[in-house]
Motif scaffolding. Structure first.
Motif: not given
Length: 616
Positions: A134-135, A445-449, A504-509, A577-578
């Motif tokens: 997740g960086k 993921e490729i399109f993230q930037e 990749r994602v950010r995630d709160l649970e 997404p990140v």
């Protein structure tokens, strides 16, 4: 006496590599090694992943560090990318010193081997900067070691003891919390044990991970061995799995043998059992607990490099050891309770948002206009029936989870029971569908930037478009919304989505206790708190991936968030997404504050806890 030093050794004697700070001097050293000692140069390269080897080749061939940082595809800011590339170059420099000036007569690769005969060295990387999936975590291990055997793990730990290093362990790196290792700024150096080779564990920009399509099926070592140990009276079996065994490894083993299955699991197949067990991961289903509750025996290498085991016969010790966050030692093997193989009868549905999980009555007036209009079309009796159906699914179905993509007018419900004995099972998802899922997630993921640069442009429109495509990709497909029934072996149903690792994602649970039996009002409140917060932030849309919710049982594991939840647990999470990290932090805090406000829902206050592997 004649000088027997090799050209490279002579070069090192004239100039200490640790004193070389000029970029061209670094390049001159590596060029000299390549020119005068080809075997040494190749040995240095073998310590690095293919992508890192490419960077080293380009640096040695004259490309500047600035050029590499800007031109090599990377999701990191340029200054961070520059530092990571510099770490690789300096790692090669340190490797040169290690291989030419022996440490007490032996190099680290000679000291740490997978076998007692010393013929199979443990693969060791120097200068391999660590980043989690997740960086959110970055650090710099002194060495990254990839042992294949328990003996190899013991060797790494003993080397760490002898040289005053700490030890940390990682598999597929799918955690967001700081459980992986020390930050680069801390004084105490550490060795990272990667239970998977870096080419497999690290998501490389420009290359999809294809774990779920069979790329690593032939990789068989001691640390991913699967073995039957003891049959159980219920038709199940105690099965031993190595810490490097991935969910895909065990899924294939279960399908091939067609005798046993885990009763629960996380969706992702690109995760190791050492990794999913340590932070006490869970699946879905009111009558299921956590993966760590299934542990009958745990084997580990302790802080003295000795192999130890804790079993169910050791009583309460196992309740602490089975979910140990890596603090017990290096877990090398788990013995798990598997059930008899069964068939899942999947019946996914797409229902209107207010029908899938109706809002509590006192929240109705807070609904955004489109959802309030939808709610008002139903009669009071219909709403009550929707509530009953939601609660039936949550409590009675074997497996129960709900997905809502931001601003979409429907919820995807993945709630199902077991099929009748003797039911035929399809191979689901098909190979073609798996390939499509891998490519779809990799494309994101490729399109993230590129999305990072345009995230302030029409955020609501962009988010709605993504939600629409995501819902269209889920069964049942087609504009008519016809319900589909899918009979498949239980492991396939548990892992119904493949290739998730590629985006990749950010995630709160958080895990919210259900305070009373057969009343899920608090669950509906938590769900609608998230939906309302998304609508309140539609000017920036910090959450652009699904709201997910699962119902689980309690747990007997000491540190499990579900522990002592007598009437079950609501596991609820939000993802993005990140590339939304700047907007995410404040949104995640607001979301956490909303959910934590439910502590006072009943007396005494509810013990709402985080999922340890997610952000908290």
């Amino acid at each position: 006496m004649a000088d027997t030093a090799t050209p490279v050794e002579a070069l090192l004697q004239r100039s200490n590599p640790f004193d070389i700070t000029n970029e061209q001097d670094r390049r001159d050293l590596l060029q000299a090694i390549k020119k005068t000692d080809k075997d040494l140069y190749e040995e240095i390269l073998k310590r690095y992943s293919p992508s890192q080897q490419k960077l080293l080749h380009e640096f040695v061939n004259g490309h500047s560090l600035d050029h590499l940082a800007k031109e090599i595809p990377c999701t990191l800011p340029t200054n961070v990318a520059y530092q990571q590339i510099l770490d690789i170059v300096d790692g090669a420099k340190r490797t040169t010193l290690t291989l030419t000036r022996k440490e007490e007569g032996k190099t680290i690769q000679q000291l740490i081997t997978n076998d007692k005969d010393g013929k199979n060295p443990v693969l060791t990387y120097l200068g391999a900067t660590f980043s989690n999936w997740g960086k959110t975590v970055h650090n710099a291990p002194a060495y990254t070691c990839v042992p294949e055997t328990v003996y190899g793990v013991q060797g790494v730990v003993q080397y760490a003891i002898d040289n005053h290093y700490g030890v940390r362990v990682a598999g597929y790196r799918h955690s967001w919390s700081s459980i992986f290792g020390r930050d680069a700024g801390e004084r105490k150096k550490f060795i990272l044990i990667s239970t998977l080779n870096l080419d497999r564990a690290v998501l490389v920009h420009g290359k999809a991970n294809t774990e779920s399509s069979g790329e690593y099926h032939e990789w068989n070592v001691d640390l991913n061995k699967i073995e039957e140990k003891k049959k159980l009276p219920n038709g199940g079996c105690l099965v031993s799995v190595g810490c490097a065994t991935t969910n895909e490894d065990l899924r294939l083993w279960c399908i091939k043998n067609n005798k046993y299955t885990l009763p629960l699991n996380v969706i992702m197949v690109e995760i190791t059992f050492g990794g999913s067990n340590a932070p006490i991961c869970h699946g879905a289903g009111y009558n299921t607990k956590t993966l760590s509750d299934l542990v009958e025996e745990i084997e580990y290498v302790d802080a003295k490099a000795k192999v130890q085991t804790i079993t169910r016969n050791d009583g309460d010790f196992l309740s602490a050891a089975s979910g140990c966050f890596g603090l017990l030692g290096v877990v090398t093997r788990l013995t798990l309770r598997l059930d008899k193989m069964t068939i899942a009868r999947m019946e996914p549905k797409k229902l209107p948002v207010v029908e899938a999980i109706p809002p509590p009555a006192d929240i109705v007036e807070q609904l955004p206009h489109n959802l309030k209009s939808s709610y008002d079309r139903y009669k009071h009796g219909e709403i009550q029936e929707f509530v009953k159906e939601f609660e039936r699914r949550a409590i009675k179905d074997y497996y129960a989870e709900w997905f809502w993509f931001p601003f979409h007018d429907q919820v995807w419900i993945n709630s199902w029971s077991l099929a009748e004995p003797g039911a035929e099972a399809a191979n689901y998802p098909s190979e073609a569908e798996i390939s499509k899922q891998i490519q779809d997630s990799f494309a994101l993921e490729i399109f993230q930037e590129s999305l990072r640069k345009t995230r302030d442009t029409k955020p609501e429109e962009t988010t709605r478009s993504f939600s629409k495509k995501a819902m269209e990709s889920l069964p049942p497909k087609g504009s008519d919304g016809t319900d589909s029934v899918i009979n498949t072996q239980l492991p396939n149903a548990l892992h119904f989505r493949r290739g998730i690792q590629n985006a990749r994602v950010r995630d709160l649970e958080v895990e919210i206790p259900i305070p009373t039996p057969d009343n899920l009002d608090i669950v509906r409140r938590a769900w609608w708190q998230a939906i309302l917060l998304v609508y309140d932030n539609k000017s920036t849309c910090p959450m652009r991936m699904p709201l997910e919710m699962r119902i689980t049982g309690s747990s007997d594991v000491l540190m499990a968030p579900q522990r002592s939840n007598k009437y079950g647990t609501c596991a609820i999470e939000v993802l993005t997404p990140v590339f939304m990290e700047e907007e995410w932090e404040s949104f995640a805090q607001k979301m956490l504050d909303k959910w934590m406000s439910l502590r006072t829902y009943s007396t005494p206050n509810l013990n709402i806890r985080p999922h340890w592997a997610k952000e908290w």
